[in-house]
Design a protein around this motif. Structure first.
Motif, PDB file in Angstrom:
ATOM      1  N   LEU A 198      -1.312   3.138 -18.121  1.00  0.00           N
ATOM      2  CA  LEU A 198      -0.139   4.036 -18.053  1.00  0.00           C
ATOM      3  C   LEU A 198      -0.391   5.222 -18.967  1.00  0.00           C
ATOM      4  N   THR A 199      -0.388   6.437 -18.376  1.00  0.00           N
ATOM      5  CA  THR A 199      -0.648   7.664 -19.129  1.00  0.00           C
ATOM      6  C   THR A 199       0.519   8.640 -18.932  1.00  0.00           C
ATOM      7  N   ALA A 200       1.004   9.241 -20.024  1.00  0.00           N
ATOM      8  CA  ALA A 200       2.123  10.213 -19.940  1.00  0.00           C
ATOM      9  C   ALA A 200       1.849  11.401 -20.849  1.00  0.00           C
ATOM     10  N   ASN A 201       2.177  12.610 -20.388  1.00  0.00           N
ATOM     11  CA  ASN A 201       2.164  13.819 -21.208  1.00  0.00           C
ATOM     12  C   ASN A 201       3.288  14.742 -20.712  1.00  0.00           C
ATOM     13  N   TYR A 202       3.302  15.997 -21.199  1.00  0.00           N
ATOM     14  CA  TYR A 202       4.424  16.884 -20.845  1.00  0.00           C
ATOM     15  C   TYR A 202       4.343  17.377 -19.410  1.00  0.00           C
ATOM     16  N   LYS A 203       3.205  17.105 -18.687  1.00  0.00           N
ATOM     17  CA  LYS A 203       3.051  17.562 -17.316  1.00  0.00           C
ATOM     18  C   LYS A 203       3.278  16.468 -16.289  1.00  0.00           C
ATOM     19  N   GLU A 204       2.820  15.242 -16.569  1.00  0.00           N
ATOM     20  CA  GLU A 204       2.847  14.219 -15.533  1.00  0.00           C
ATOM     21  C   GLU A 204       2.796  12.821 -16.136  1.00  0.00           C
ATOM     22  N   ILE A 205       3.107  11.874 -15.284  1.00  0.00           N
ATOM     23  CA  ILE A 205       2.986  10.453 -15.613  1.00  0.00           C
ATOM     24  C   ILE A 205       2.060   9.828 -14.568  1.00  0.00           C
ATOM     25  N   ILE A 206       1.051   9.088 -15.023  1.00  0.00           N
ATOM     26  CA  ILE A 206       0.088   8.471 -14.104  1.00  0.00           C
ATOM     27  C   ILE A 206       0.060   6.974 -14.390  1.00  0.00           C
ATOM     28  N   LEU A 207       0.270   6.169 -13.316  1.00  0.00           N
ATOM     29  CA  LEU A 207       0.195   4.712 -13.425  1.00  0.00           C
ATOM     30  C   LEU A 207      -0.925   4.231 -12.495  1.00  0.00           C
ATOM     31  N   ILE A 208      -1.960   3.567 -13.076  1.00  0.00           N
ATOM     32  CA  ILE A 208      -3.098   3.058 -12.293  1.00  0.00           C
ATOM     33  C   ILE A 208      -3.138   1.538 -12.435  1.00  0.00           C
ATOM     34  N   ILE A 209      -3.148   0.832 -11.272  1.00  0.00           N
ATOM     35  CA  ILE A 209      -3.209  -0.628 -11.255  1.00  0.00           C
ATOM     36  C   ILE A 209      -4.443  -1.034 -10.433  1.00  0.00           C
ATOM     37  N   SER A 210      -5.400  -1.739 -11.076  1.00  0.00           N
ATOM     38  CA  SER A 210      -6.657  -2.141 -10.395  1.00  0.00           C
ATOM     39  C   SER A 210      -6.788  -3.654 -10.418  1.00  0.00           C
ATOM     40  N   ASP A 211      -7.417  -4.187  -9.351  1.00  0.00           N
ATOM     41  CA  ASP A 211      -7.675  -5.635  -9.319  1.00  0.00           C
ATOM     42  C   ASP A 211      -9.091  -5.860  -8.761  1.00  0.00           C
ATOM     43  N   ASN A 212      -9.565  -7.121  -8.843  1.00  0.00           N
ATOM     44  CA  ASN A 212     -10.904  -7.464  -8.346  1.00  0.00           C
ATOM     45  C   ASN A 212     -10.819  -8.334  -7.112  1.00  0.00           C
ATOM     46  N   GLY A 213      -9.737  -8.156  -6.347  1.00  0.00           N
ATOM     47  CA  GLY A 213      -9.522  -8.987  -5.182  1.00  0.00           C
ATOM     48  C   GLY A 213     -10.362  -8.548  -3.995  1.00  0.00           C
ATOM     49  N   LYS A 214      -9.936  -8.982  -2.826  1.00  0.00           N
ATOM     50  CA  LYS A 214     -10.699  -8.731  -1.611  1.00  0.00           C
ATOM     51  C   LYS A 214     -10.519  -7.340  -1.042  1.00  0.00           C
ATOM     52  N   GLY A 215      -9.681  -6.561  -1.680  1.00  0.00           N
ATOM     53  CA  GLY A 215      -9.514  -5.183  -1.220  1.00  0.00           C
ATOM     54  C   GLY A 215      -8.407  -5.045  -0.190  1.00  0.00           C
ATOM     55  N   LEU A 216      -7.949  -3.795  -0.043  1.00  0.00           N
ATOM     56  CA  LEU A 216      -6.822  -3.502   0.852  1.00  0.00           C
ATOM     57  C   LEU A 216      -7.344  -3.156   2.227  1.00  0.00           C
ATOM     58  N   SER A 217      -6.815  -3.812   3.218  1.00  0.00           N
ATOM     59  CA  SER A 217      -7.179  -3.469   4.594  1.00  0.00           C
ATOM     60  C   SER A 217      -6.025  -2.658   5.198  1.00  0.00           C
ATOM     61  N   GLY A 218      -6.315  -1.458   5.634  1.00  0.00           N
ATOM     62  CA  GLY A 218      -5.264  -0.615   6.229  1.00  0.00           C
ATOM     63  C   GLY A 218      -4.653   0.341   5.212  1.00  0.00           C
ATOM     64  N   GLN A 219      -3.447   0.828   5.516  1.00  0.00           N
ATOM     65  CA  GLN A 219      -2.779   1.843   4.698  1.00  0.00           C
ATOM     66  C   GLN A 219      -2.037   1.224   3.528  1.00  0.00           C
ATOM     67  N   THR A 220      -1.528   2.126   2.689  1.00  0.00           N
ATOM     68  CA  THR A 220      -0.727   1.702   1.547  1.00  0.00           C
ATOM     69  C   THR A 220       0.502   0.951   2.038  1.00  0.00           C
ATOM     70  N   PRO A 221       0.836  -0.178   1.443  1.00  0.00           N
ATOM     71  CA  PRO A 221       2.006  -0.960   1.867  1.00  0.00           C
ATOM     72  C   PRO A 221       3.269  -0.099   1.881  1.00  0.00           C
ATOM     73  N   SER A 222       4.131  -0.310   2.899  1.00  0.00           N
ATOM     74  CA  SER A 222       5.343   0.508   3.062  1.00  0.00           C
ATOM     75  C   SER A 222       6.299   0.353   1.886  1.00  0.00           C
ATOM     76  N   SER A 223       6.320  -0.845   1.273  1.00  0.00           N
ATOM     77  CA  SER A 223       7.227  -1.055   0.135  1.00  0.00           C
ATOM     78  C   SER A 223       6.842  -0.150  -1.030  1.00  0.00           C
ATOM     79  N   LEU A 224       5.524   0.083  -1.241  1.00  0.00           N
ATOM     80  CA  LEU A 224       5.073   0.978  -2.312  1.00  0.00           C
ATOM     81  C   LEU A 224       5.385   2.441  -1.966  1.00  0.00           C
ATOM     82  N   LYS A 225       5.219   2.793  -0.687  1.00  0.00           N
ATOM     83  CA  LYS A 225       5.531   4.164  -0.278  1.00  0.00           C
ATOM     84  C   LYS A 225       7.016   4.471  -0.487  1.00  0.00           C
ATOM     85  N   ARG A 226       7.862   3.474  -0.094  1.00  0.00           N
ATOM     86  CA  ARG A 226       9.299   3.694  -0.239  1.00  0.00           C
ATOM     87  C   ARG A 226       9.668   3.874  -1.702  1.00  0.00           C
ATOM     88  N   ARG A 227       9.116   3.030  -2.551  1.00  0.00           N
ATOM     89  CA  ARG A 227       9.443   3.117  -3.972  1.00  0.00           C
ATOM     90  C   ARG A 227       8.936   4.419  -4.570  1.00  0.00           C
TER      91      ARG A 227
END
Length: 643
Positions: free
Chosen positions: A573-602
């Protein structure tokens, strides 16, 4: 002095309307300009000139020094086929000069040019004088106007009045001129400039109409009218108002039927006129010696009786007889400016007149048109009428322009009002759409919050239930049971506050702490690492923004636990006066297809951008970027730190 139209432009609309009302009221009270008909003297005319810039003058000898109050110039009139009756030969530029004794130059007491706007006119020009004493008055014209019938330039005037108080001291006084005009033009002699005859009838339009007194045909050669003033009076002036010739067009007579052509006026203190003094011996040698009002200034004479006698002549009347008529519309005898004959019954030396012509009308103060005015007042009213009648169309034009402007403004106001109504309707409609959209967003946020909060808690309860089934230790089972109970209570509280999530900030201790605690609770089966940069900016986040970030993070962890099969999760989690950036990484099998709709909605609810990639090293990386520097009003912090 501003031009007339400029003066009107300076007035307000109310002032213009009031001025028009004042003008109309004054015009209703002033004597109208009623032009005389028939034949008679016209006035003075100079020799014609080929150019306008030529000097002509006329001068009247007053016979003594008098204090001068007012000078009046009466124009000669011409009937134009283009513009109707107008002044003819009236000077375009002239000066009024007053002098005393034998001095030649005198003093200029008034000066006029074309700029003064005296023309066009038919009314007299009244020139007020103050502190002026003179024995002669000169009108000096240095720019002439063309006469009507041939366009040659002349100086032409009908009458010159010089008033000292109520007395016209120029009456019948001798006149000299720069030129005498055509020799054969009898009506244009210089002596006609002060004969008292003007081209107007005494029409005051107030008071009752009084028919003139006129005798029938009489047999005597010397008909006389006698007025007993009842007491000795010092008289100085006499006015005889002629019988109206008629109002037919053309007139039925070219001569006045009642004024004797040879008239003698005498004064006496004895009823038998044994001490008679002749005041006037008037012999009309031509029609040019007669007019609507015969006026004489007299040497001051003290008397009680005044007699007017018609003396015989060799002339025949229109019927071919020498039999005489006599009559007048009014006889005025003045003493110290007052008509002392007013209301006194006159007597005659012949048979009674016609029944419908009562002799009392000789001294009733009225004529065929109404009340008889003092000469000076009458002339002043004619001049004032001209000025008001000249001003009235200017005021009307200005009013019409103002009304037209008001009408235009009113139309614009109507259009603006219509536009305002339409705008208000549009605003109401847009506001309704916005409210409906806000309701939809609230529903969407409510659904998202319920989904994320309840989904995460139910997932945690399911995992704890699985743990409880696998454990054999009573202490571990009791601990797991307490954790399940805690999550159930938290779920109840979350549901209570999810309709107003800003009020739910009491559920959260802090964004970083809650994110770490949630990662341990949800991701109990994998190794988790968490790093933060710019925590001082994170602490200043608004509660709504903190909650939205927290719910996004929770949704991301639930998706990783359910679908990735990962054993390690890394959060930055990184924050400054311009932006906030949240990066979440895992070592799983990877994402197949597009970004999940629940994440897009949020992410959409936050106003941020979300990206998901599968790195070459394996697993999935979710990046949420909230850039608010472009939109200062979207600043998620409670305040901005000054750079």
């Amino acid at each position: 002095m501003l031009p007339a139209h400029a003066e009107q432009q300076e007035l307000s609309l109310d002032a213009l309307e009031q001025r028009l009302a004042v003008i109309d009221e004054a015009l209703a009270q002033l004597a109208p300009i009623n032009l005389r008909g028939g034949a008679g003297s016209i006035g003075y005319r100079s020799d014609p000139r080929e150019i306008s810039e030529h000097t002509e003058w006329v001068q009247v000898d007053l016979g003594g020094e008098f204090p001068i109050d007012e000078i009046v110039l009466v124009p000669c009139l011409w009937r134009s086929t283009e513009s109707g009756i107008q002044a003819d030969g009236f000077p375009l530029s002239f000066q009024i000069i007053a002098g005393n004794g034998n001095e030649d130059e005198g003093q200029v007491i008034a000066s006029y040019t074309e700029v003064d706007g005296l023309l066009p006119r038919i009314a007299p020009v009244v020139i007020p004088c103050s502190n002026t004493t003179a024995s002669w008055i000169r009108v000096n014209a240095d720019r002439l106007s063309p006469r009507g019938y041939d366009g040659q330039y002349i100086l032409q005037l009908t009458e010159l009045f010089v008033f000292s108080g109520s007395e016209n001291v120029a009456l019948k006084r001798p006149v000299t001129a720069s030129t005498q005009g055509p020799v054969l033009a009898i009506p244009w002699g210089a002596r006609y400039l002060t004969d008292g005859f003007v081209p107007y009838l005494m029409d005051e339009s107030h008071g009752w109409k009084s028919n003139a007194w006129m005798s029938s045909v009489i047999s005597t050669d010397t008909p006389a009218i006698t007025i007993d003033l009842k007491a000795p009076q010092t008289i100085s002036r006499i006015h005889l108002h002629a019988i109206e010739l008629s109002d037919t067009i053309p007139q039925g007579n070219i001569n006045d039927p009642g004024t004797p052509k040879h008239l003698k006026i005498e004064a006496s203190n004895d009823a038998d006129f044994s001490d008679a003094v002749t005041l006037v011996d008037h012999q009309a040698s031509s029609i040019f010696e007669m007019g609507p009002i015969l006026m004489w200034n007299l040497p001051e004479t003290r008397c009680r009786f005044v007699r007017l006698t018609g003396l015989p002549t060799d002339d025949h009347d229109d019927r071919g007889t020498t039999k005489s008529f006599i009559g007048f519309a009014e006889i005025e005898i003045f003493s110290e400016g007052q008509n002392v004959a007013y209301g006194i019954q006159a007597s005659v030396n012949f048979d009674a007149p016609k029944v419908d012509r009562d002799i009392s009308t000789l001294t009733d103060g009225h004529n065929f048109y109404g009340k008889i005015l003092p000469i000076r007042q009458w002339i002043q009213e004619l001049a004032q009428r001209h000025e008001l009648e000249k001003e009235r169309p200017i005021v009307m034009a200005e009013l019409s322009q103002r009304y037209a402007s008001q009408k235009t403004h009113f139309k614009r106001l109507i259009w603006l009002a219509a536009l305002l109504i339409v705008s208000i309707g549009a605003i109401i409609l847009i506001d309704r759409i916005i409210r409906l959209r806000q309701i939809a967003l609230i529903k969407e946020r409510l659904a998202a919050d319920l989904h994320d909060e309840l989904g995460a808690n139910i997932h945690s309860i399911r995992m704890l239930s699985d743990l409880a089934q696998d454990t054999e230790s009573p202490d571990e089972w009791k601990s797991t049971h307490q954790r399940i109970l805690m999550l159930a209570n938290r779920t109840t509280t979350a549901i209570r506050y999810c309709t107003n999530i800003l009020e739910a900030k009491g559920l959260f201790i802090g964004l970083v702490s809650d994110m770490q605690r949630t990662a341990k609770r949800i991701g109990g089966n994998f190794d988790h690492s968490f790093s933060v940069e710019g925590e001082e900016w994170i602490e200043q986040l608004k509660p709504r923004t903190s909650i939205d970030l927290f719910l996004f993070y929770k949704e991301a962890l639930i998706n990783i636990c359910r679908h990735s099969g990962a054993t390690q999760v890394y959060t930055q989690l990184t924050a400054n006066y311009k932006e906030i950036i949240l990066i979440i990484s895992d070592n799983g099998k990877g994402l197949s297809g597009q970004t999940p709709s629940s994440l897009k909605r949020r992410a959409r609810l936050i106003g941020a951008q979300v990206d998901t990639v599968n790195p070459s090293t394996g697993g999935t990386q979710i990046t949420l970027r909230l850039n608010y520097d472009k939109f200062k009003f979207l600043n998620p912090f409670r305040w901005r730190k000054i750079k």
